[in-house]
Design a protein around this motif. Structure first.
Motif, mmCIF file in Angstrom:
data_model
loop_
_atom_site.group_PDB
_atom_site.id
_atom_site.type_symbol
_atom_site.label_atom_id
_atom_site.label_comp_id
_atom_site.label_asym_id
_atom_site.label_seq_id
_atom_site.Cartn_x
_atom_site.Cartn_y
_atom_site.Cartn_z
ATOM 1 N N VAL A 88 0.864 -1.356 -0.200
ATOM 2 C CA VAL A 88 -0.090 0.006 -0.494
ATOM 3 C C VAL A 88 0.437 1.394 0.190
ATOM 4 C CG1 VAL A 88 -1.612 1.188 1.254
ATOM 5 C CG2 VAL A 88 -2.273 -1.130 0.858
ATOM 6 N N LEU A 89 2.009 1.079 0.829
ATOM 7 C CA LEU A 89 2.949 2.558 0.841
ATOM 8 C C LEU A 89 4.391 2.757 -0.189
ATOM 9 C CD1 LEU A 89 1.613 3.934 4.806
ATOM 10 C CD2 LEU A 89 1.153 4.192 2.025
ATOM 11 N N GLY A 90 4.601 1.733 0.015
ATOM 12 C CA GLY A 90 5.676 0.843 -0.957
ATOM 13 C C GLY A 90 7.515 1.290 -0.439
ATOM 14 N N LEU A 91 6.751 0.578 1.634
ATOM 15 C CA LEU A 91 7.704 0.618 2.019
ATOM 16 C C LEU A 91 8.512 -0.351 2.075
ATOM 17 C CD1 LEU A 91 5.670 2.417 4.013
ATOM 18 C CD2 LEU A 91 7.682 2.090 6.115
ATOM 19 N N GLU A 92 10.253 -0.685 2.228
ATOM 20 C CA GLU A 92 11.391 -1.705 2.170
ATOM 21 C C GLU A 92 10.652 -2.450 3.239
ATOM 22 O OE1 GLU A 92 15.455 -3.249 2.197
ATOM 23 O OE2 GLU A 92 14.822 -0.751 1.683
ATOM 24 N N ARG B 243 -6.086 5.846 -5.174
ATOM 25 C CA ARG B 243 -5.009 4.189 -5.203
ATOM 26 C C ARG B 243 -5.674 3.430 -3.923
ATOM 27 N NH1 ARG B 243 -1.012 1.698 -3.872
ATOM 28 N NH2 ARG B 243 -0.172 4.471 -2.738
ATOM 29 N N LEU B 244 -5.918 3.933 -2.721
ATOM 30 C CA LEU B 244 -6.609 2.963 -1.428
ATOM 31 C C LEU B 244 -7.488 3.245 -2.055
ATOM 32 C CD1 LEU B 244 -3.872 5.316 0.514
ATOM 33 C CD2 LEU B 244 -3.262 2.846 -0.128
ATOM 34 N N ALA B 245 -8.676 3.812 -2.682
ATOM 35 C CA ALA B 245 -9.540 3.039 -2.346
ATOM 36 C C ALA B 245 -10.126 2.226 -3.599
ATOM 37 C CB ALA B 245 -10.533 4.646 -2.380
ATOM 38 N N ASP C 213 -10.758 1.311 2.873
ATOM 39 C CA ASP C 213 -11.460 2.229 3.930
ATOM 40 C C ASP C 213 -10.687 3.424 3.488
ATOM 41 O OD1 ASP C 213 -13.599 4.193 4.485
ATOM 42 O OD2 ASP C 213 -13.947 2.656 6.070
ATOM 43 N N VAL C 214 -11.044 4.955 3.245
ATOM 44 C CA VAL C 214 -10.212 5.738 3.804
ATOM 45 C C VAL C 214 -11.467 7.371 3.913
ATOM 46 C CG1 VAL C 214 -8.211 5.128 2.087
ATOM 47 C CG2 VAL C 214 -10.304 6.613 0.627
ATOM 48 N N GLU C 215 -11.116 8.122 4.134
ATOM 49 C CA GLU C 215 -11.789 8.972 5.114
ATOM 50 C C GLU C 215 -11.555 10.100 3.921
ATOM 51 O OE1 GLU C 215 -11.234 10.291 9.052
ATOM 52 O OE2 GLU C 215 -10.863 7.525 9.720
ATOM 53 N N PRO C 216 -11.964 11.499 4.302
ATOM 54 C CA PRO C 216 -12.130 11.891 3.149
ATOM 55 C C PRO C 216 -11.037 12.654 3.688
ATOM 56 C CG PRO C 216 -14.549 12.045 3.900
ATOM 57 C CD PRO C 216 -13.939 11.187 5.208
ATOM 58 N N VAL C 217 -10.439 14.421 2.934
ATOM 59 C CA VAL C 217 -9.333 15.004 2.820
ATOM 60 C C VAL C 217 -10.082 16.518 3.314
ATOM 61 C CG1 VAL C 217 -7.553 16.918 1.800
ATOM 62 C CG2 VAL C 217 -7.953 13.933 0.066
ATOM 63 N N HIS C 218 -8.900 16.188 4.891
ATOM 64 C CA HIS C 218 -9.231 16.883 5.450
ATOM 65 C C HIS C 218 -8.072 18.109 4.957
ATOM 66 C CE1 HIS C 218 -6.903 14.639 7.867
ATOM 67 N NE2 HIS C 218 -6.097 15.508 8.154
ATOM 68 N N ASP C 219 -8.619 19.779 5.267
ATOM 69 C CA ASP C 219 -7.189 20.618 4.938
ATOM 70 C C ASP C 219 -7.931 21.498 6.726
ATOM 71 O OD1 ASP C 219 -6.552 22.916 4.495
ATOM 72 O OD2 ASP C 219 -7.755 23.797 3.039
ATOM 73 N N PHE C 220 -6.596 21.292 7.212
ATOM 74 C CA PHE C 220 -6.534 22.106 8.686
ATOM 75 C C PHE C 220 -5.486 23.545 8.777
ATOM 76 C CE2 PHE C 220 -5.883 17.651 9.982
ATOM 77 C CZ PHE C 220 -7.485 17.477 10.442
ATOM 78 N N GLY C 221 -5.628 24.090 6.788
ATOM 79 C CA GLY C 221 -5.092 25.691 7.180
ATOM 80 C C GLY C 221 -3.279 25.302 6.112
#
Length: 149
Positions: A26-30, A88-90, A95-103
């Protein structure tokens, strides 16, 4: 002595091998190492010995994040890259949550197979500017809790 930052996170897991495969896919970590005798697996983004470790815990031990607890992982490429990764994850059925914007940063949350909450985020302003924004939020919150004084 000077402390310079967070070096890695260790997350509890009921199935370390499944968790290692998830983070690789999912994240491409080794997967740097899986040490069954130590009941641990180690993952790296490629710049250090490990960034995330998974530690086997007995089935009777709760795993997963509680409340808003999470591990934040920085994404390069700005909001566009963040949306691309989220899509891509979806598409993989995560199950991904909506994108948030904290400013000062944008991000989204999802959970690994053990329920550990992960945030992928990108900064949308320079570090010093973002620090000033967050400090100003604290000052406003302090004034509000003191009755606006």
């Amino acid at each position: 002595m000077k402390i310079t930052g967070i070096g890695h996170v260790v997350l509890p897991s009921h199935d370390v091998e499944a968790g290692l495969a998830f983070y690789e896919r999912v994240l491409g970590l080794e997967k740097v190492a899986y040490l069954p005798a130590a009941r641990m697996g180690f993952l790296s983004f490629g710049r250090t010995h490990h960034d995330i470790a998974l530690c086997k815990v007995d089935e009777s031990v709760p795993v997963g994040s509680q409340g808003n607890a999470h591990t934040g992982i920085h994404v390069d490429g700005g909001p566009e890259a963040l949306v691309e990764i989220r899509e891509r994850l979806a598409a993989e059925g995560i199950d991904v949550e909506p994108v948030h914007d904290f400013g000062f940063m944008n991000g989204f949350y999802f959970k690994d197979p053990d329920g550990n909450r992960i945030e992928l985020f990108c900064d949308i302003m320079a570090d010093g500017e973002a620090l000033d924004v967050l400090r100003a939020k604290q000052q406003r919150a302090s004034r509000a809790s003191a009755g606006g004084a």
